[in-house]
Design a protein around this motif. Structure first.
Motif, PDB file in Angstrom:
ATOM      1  N   ALA A 189       7.441 -17.309  47.333  1.00  0.00           N
ATOM      2  CA  ALA A 189       8.824 -17.029  46.044  1.00  0.00           C
ATOM      3  C   ALA A 189       7.450 -15.634  45.205  1.00  0.00           C
ATOM      4  O   ALA A 189       7.137 -15.740  44.419  1.00  0.00           O
ATOM      5  CB  ALA A 189       8.299 -17.898  45.269  1.00  0.00           C
ATOM      6  N   LEU A 190       8.680 -14.052  45.091  1.00  0.00           N
ATOM      7  CA  LEU A 190       8.613 -13.573  43.542  1.00  0.00           C
ATOM      8  C   LEU A 190       9.256 -13.911  42.588  1.00  0.00           C
ATOM      9  O   LEU A 190       9.897 -14.687  42.903  1.00  0.00           O
ATOM     10  CB  LEU A 190       9.143 -12.682  44.551  1.00  0.00           C
ATOM     11  N   VAL A 196      15.734 -18.577  39.700  1.00  0.00           N
ATOM     12  CA  VAL A 196      17.259 -17.959  39.481  1.00  0.00           C
ATOM     13  C   VAL A 196      17.624 -18.996  40.461  1.00  0.00           C
ATOM     14  O   VAL A 196      18.907 -19.761  40.551  1.00  0.00           O
ATOM     15  CB  VAL A 196      16.918 -17.240  39.915  1.00  0.00           C
ATOM     16  N   ILE A 197      16.950 -18.346  42.053  1.00  0.00           N
ATOM     17  CA  ILE A 197      17.572 -18.948  43.309  1.00  0.00           C
ATOM     18  C   ILE A 197      17.117 -20.407  43.983  1.00  0.00           C
ATOM     19  O   ILE A 197      17.955 -20.669  44.097  1.00  0.00           O
ATOM     20  CB  ILE A 197      16.824 -17.827  44.528  1.00  0.00           C
ATOM     21  N   LEU A 198      15.882 -20.642  44.293  1.00  0.00           N
ATOM     22  CA  LEU A 198      15.059 -21.563  44.741  1.00  0.00           C
ATOM     23  C   LEU A 198      15.353 -22.616  44.414  1.00  0.00           C
ATOM     24  O   LEU A 198      15.450 -23.782  44.794  1.00  0.00           O
ATOM     25  CB  LEU A 198      13.814 -21.097  44.681  1.00  0.00           C
ATOM     26  N   ASP A 234       6.704 -18.605  56.402  1.00  0.00           N
ATOM     27  CA  ASP A 234       8.294 -18.141  57.328  1.00  0.00           C
ATOM     28  C   ASP A 234       8.649 -17.171  56.584  1.00  0.00           C
ATOM     29  O   ASP A 234       9.852 -16.414  57.605  1.00  0.00           O
ATOM     30  CB  ASP A 234       8.742 -19.303  57.284  1.00  0.00           C
ATOM     31  N   LEU A 235       9.421 -17.230  54.831  1.00  0.00           N
ATOM     32  CA  LEU A 235       9.913 -16.020  54.482  1.00  0.00           C
ATOM     33  C   LEU A 235       9.692 -15.876  53.078  1.00  0.00           C
ATOM     34  O   LEU A 235       8.975 -16.739  52.509  1.00  0.00           O
ATOM     35  CB  LEU A 235      12.353 -16.565  55.031  1.00  0.00           C
ATOM     36  N   ILE A 236       9.842 -14.332  52.541  1.00  0.00           N
ATOM     37  CA  ILE A 236       9.270 -14.083  51.179  1.00  0.00           C
ATOM     38  C   ILE A 236      10.861 -13.874  50.583  1.00  0.00           C
ATOM     39  O   ILE A 236      11.947 -13.706  50.951  1.00  0.00           O
ATOM     40  CB  ILE A 236       8.957 -13.158  51.004  1.00  0.00           C
ATOM     41  N   LEU A 237      11.286 -14.244  49.429  1.00  0.00           N
ATOM     42  CA  LEU A 237      12.797 -14.423  48.803  1.00  0.00           C
ATOM     43  C   LEU A 237      11.765 -13.792  47.375  1.00  0.00           C
ATOM     44  O   LEU A 237      11.684 -13.782  46.844  1.00  0.00           O
ATOM     45  CB  LEU A 237      12.693 -16.450  48.489  1.00  0.00           C
ATOM     46  N   GLY A 238      13.111 -12.099  47.315  1.00  0.00           N
ATOM     47  CA  GLY A 238      12.647 -11.611  45.653  1.00  0.00           C
ATOM     48  C   GLY A 238      13.062 -10.434  46.429  1.00  0.00           C
ATOM     49  O   GLY A 238      13.788  -9.879  46.793  1.00  0.00           O
ATOM     50  N   ALA A 239      12.297  -9.605  44.783  1.00  0.00           N
ATOM     51  CA  ALA A 239      12.828  -8.201  45.142  1.00  0.00           C
ATOM     52  C   ALA A 239      12.230  -7.547  46.942  1.00  0.00           C
ATOM     53  O   ALA A 239      11.688  -7.801  46.841  1.00  0.00           O
ATOM     54  CB  ALA A 239      12.079  -7.241  43.768  1.00  0.00           C
ATOM     55  N   THR A 354      19.871  -1.181  24.629  1.00  0.00           N
ATOM     56  CA  THR A 354      19.085  -0.046  24.462  1.00  0.00           C
ATOM     57  C   THR A 354      19.986   1.250  25.473  1.00  0.00           C
ATOM     58  O   THR A 354      19.200   1.935  25.220  1.00  0.00           O
ATOM     59  CB  THR A 354      17.899  -0.417  25.299  1.00  0.00           C
ATOM     60  N   GLY A 355      21.246   0.379  25.656  1.00  0.00           N
ATOM     61  CA  GLY A 355      21.600   1.768  26.549  1.00  0.00           C
ATOM     62  C   GLY A 355      21.345   2.405  28.166  1.00  0.00           C
ATOM     63  O   GLY A 355      21.866   3.373  27.863  1.00  0.00           O
ATOM     64  N   VAL A 356      20.137   1.472  27.866  1.00  0.00           N
ATOM     65  CA  VAL A 356      19.473   2.084  29.627  1.00  0.00           C
ATOM     66  C   VAL A 356      20.293   1.629  30.572  1.00  0.00           C
ATOM     67  O   VAL A 356      21.282   0.147  30.853  1.00  0.00           O
ATOM     68  CB  VAL A 356      18.353   1.769  29.518  1.00  0.00           C
ATOM     69  N   ASP A 357      20.650   2.408  31.631  1.00  0.00           N
ATOM     70  CA  ASP A 357      21.638   2.029  32.660  1.00  0.00           C
ATOM     71  C   ASP A 357      20.495   1.845  34.075  1.00  0.00           C
ATOM     72  O   ASP A 357      20.475   3.373  35.106  1.00  0.00           O
ATOM     73  CB  ASP A 357      22.417   3.399  33.323  1.00  0.00           C
ATOM     74  N   TRP A 358      20.104   0.789  33.490  1.00  0.00           N
ATOM     75  CA  TRP A 358      18.708   0.280  34.814  1.00  0.00           C
ATOM     76  C   TRP A 358      18.918   0.801  36.308  1.00  0.00           C
ATOM     77  O   TRP A 358      20.026  -0.098  36.826  1.00  0.00           O
ATOM     78  CB  TRP A 358      18.182  -1.002  34.630  1.00  0.00           C
ATOM     79  N   PRO A 359      18.864   1.052  36.957  1.00  0.00           N
ATOM     80  CA  PRO A 359      19.572   1.006  38.094  1.00  0.00           C
ATOM     81  C   PRO A 359      19.559  -0.105  39.036  1.00  0.00           C
ATOM     82  O   PRO A 359      17.868  -1.636  39.302  1.00  0.00           O
ATOM     83  CB  PRO A 359      18.323   2.221  39.277  1.00  0.00           C
ATOM     84  N   GLY A 360      20.304  -0.281  39.633  1.00  0.00           N
ATOM     85  CA  GLY A 360      20.473  -2.344  40.854  1.00  0.00           C
ATOM     86  C   GLY A 360      18.847  -2.016  41.519  1.00  0.00           C
ATOM     87  O   GLY A 360      18.203  -1.346  42.037  1.00  0.00           O
ATOM     88  N   ARG A 361      18.293  -3.375  41.863  1.00  0.00           N
ATOM     89  CA  ARG A 361      17.087  -3.923  42.536  1.00  0.00           C
ATOM     90  C   ARG A 361      17.473  -4.531  43.607  1.00  0.00           C
ATOM     91  O   ARG A 361      18.386  -5.639  43.115  1.00  0.00           O
ATOM     92  CB  ARG A 361      16.317  -4.395  41.891  1.00  0.00           C
ATOM     93  N   ALA A 362      17.853  -4.320  44.819  1.00  0.00           N
ATOM     94  CA  ALA A 362      18.138  -5.574  45.568  1.00  0.00           C
ATOM     95  C   ALA A 362      17.221  -6.877  45.711  1.00  0.00           C
ATOM     96  O   ALA A 362      15.581  -6.391  45.827  1.00  0.00           O
ATOM     97  CB  ALA A 362      17.876  -4.471  47.690  1.00  0.00           C
ATOM     98  N   ILE A 363      17.457  -7.667  45.764  1.00  0.00           N
ATOM     99  CA  ILE A 363      17.367  -9.264  46.038  1.00  0.00           C
ATOM    100  C   ILE A 363      17.279  -9.548  47.562  1.00  0.00           C
ATOM    101  O   ILE A 363      18.525  -9.312  47.618  1.00  0.00           O
ATOM    102  CB  ILE A 363      17.707 -10.016  44.318  1.00  0.00           C
ATOM    103  N   GLY A 364      16.594 -10.733  48.013  1.00  0.00           N
ATOM    104  CA  GLY A 364      17.031 -11.060  49.311  1.00  0.00           C
ATOM    105  C   GLY A 364      15.928 -11.674  50.149  1.00  0.00           C
ATOM    106  O   GLY A 364      14.694 -11.756  49.249  1.00  0.00           O
TER     107      GLY A 364
END
Length: 393
Positions: A189-190, A196-198, A234-239, A354-364
């Motif tokens: 788990a990241l 949030v998910i787990l 078995d699996l890693i969940l996170g960014a 902050t007005g920052v347009d942060w780029p999206g990060r894929a979570i999976g």
């Protein structure tokens, strides 16, 4: 428990392929009574008949088909690695030798490896030396850091660990046939997934499979990736990582997340409207660890504006620790927006404009290439996907 006698497992596969104990005995260089005895031990351990004995030959039962599929995967991984070293190793290498090799590859110390296996140190040393004799080369070398595996040693150790993992998967699937829950599911788990998910996915899973063992591991990504590749996780969940860190894993995106800048309620910046980066740079921060996608985005934000990083940083990936740090100080926090959502909703933290347009990060989900989950593992993965869909829907 399926016996880890590799010769018996090879005999079982030979009977499944040839449909005859006699022909299997010829192929494996054993007597027919030895083959019959090996099959009897396997059937007892597997909880039922693995073959239907008919005049036309031996055919796999459903239970036998489950076991044959997993053992074929295990032996396929193992034999490819053994063949690279010496063709005779497929005949001579034993489970005990390979288990000692895997323990040594991880511990890099004979005493620690022996302790992990519950064996005497000379027993582990002898097992490794016998395996090296069969391979015709050294599988470990002494360095200032310990007794480290050579490239060949690492490859064989990983193949052995993955083969053992497949056998453990077989035991879980055989238990499923009998209506039991066996084995365990290990999730790496990241930070985002832990809050949030787990929790939601595991609550559903526990309600539907109350006796299935589940272990959740957290830690640095690189350590969890190593555990995933050798079959301990078995699996890693996170960014997800871009680019893909190595070719023997697969990443499945579930949704995109963005970062948020946080402060405690009542902070001087909490009601200040849009806050410039220059002003933010003057504060101390709690930020993700170096080497994580979140930290890379944080560092890149200042670099893109030609500004130095703030000179007071606390590295942490836990929203709980960050919440407590921010609540007791004027530190600012930078962390996943989804991860912070519950703390913001409860009024424990506030988002800054902050007005920052942060780029999206894929979570999976990250798993081994070719991973074949058990029914229980597949059920958990389905629920993780469902939780992610609800989160972003």
């Amino acid at each position: 428990m399926i016996p880890r006698n590799l010769r018996h497992l090879r005999v079982f596969l030979a009977v499944a392929e040839l449909r005859s104990p006699t022909r299997a005995a010829d192929r494996c260089g054993l007597s027919q009574p030895a083959v019959t005895q090996a099959l009897a031990k396997l059937e007892q351990a597997a909880g039922g008949a693995l073959f239907d004995r008919t005049p036309g030959g031996f055919t796999l039962t459903p239970r036998g088909a489950v076991l044959a599929a997993r053992i074929a995967r295990a032996m396929g991984r193992l034999d490819a690695a053994l063949a690279e070293l010496s063709p005779r190793l497929a005949v001579t290498a034993s489970h005990a030798q390979l288990q000692a090799l895997a323990a040594m590859a991880e511990a890099q110390n004979y005493t620690l490896a022996a302790r992990a296996l519950g064996l005497a140190q000379p027993t582990v040393h002898r097992a490794v030396r016998d395996l090296e004799a069969g391979a015709g080369r050294a599988l470990f070398e002494k360095t200032s850091l310990g007794v480290v595996p050579t490239r060949a040693g690492r490859g064989l150790a990983r193949a052995a660990q993955l083969a053992f993992s497949e056998i453990a998967q077989a035991e879980a699937e055989l238990a499923e046939i009998d209506g039991r829950e066996a084995g365990r599911i290990v999730v790496g788990a990241l930070p985002l997934s832990r809050s949030v998910i787990l929790p939601e996915a595991l609550a559903w899973f526990r309600a539907h499979r109350p006796r299935q063992r589940i272990t959740v591991i957290d830690g640095p990504y690189d350590e969890m990736l190593a555990g995933l590749r050798r079959g301990d996780i078995d699996l890693i969940l996170g960014a997800l990582r871009v680019p893909l860190p190595i070719g023997d894993v697969v990443q499945e995106p579930l949704f995109e997340d963005r970062l948020s800048v946080l402060a405690r309620p009542g902070h001087a910046l909490a009601g200040a409207g849009r806050v410039s980066l220059d002003r933010l740079a003057g504060y101390a921060w709690a930020v993700p660890r170096e080497g994580t996608p979140s930290r890379a985005q944080f560092d890149a934000l200042f670099a893109a504006r030609g500004l130095p990083l703030p000179d007071s940083l606390v590295e942490c990936g836990s929203i709980l620790l960050m919440r407590e740090l921010l609540g007791r100080s004027d530190l600012l926090g930078c962390i996943s927006d989804q991860q912070a959502a519950a703390e913001v909703d409860r009024g424990l933290l506030v988002r800054l404009d902050t007005g920052v347009d942060w780029p999206g990060r894929a979570i999976g989900i990250t798993h081994r290439a070719g991973w074949l989950p058990t029914a229980a593992q597949a059920a958990l993965v389905r629920e993780i996907r469902a939780v992610a869909a609800r989160l972003t829907g």
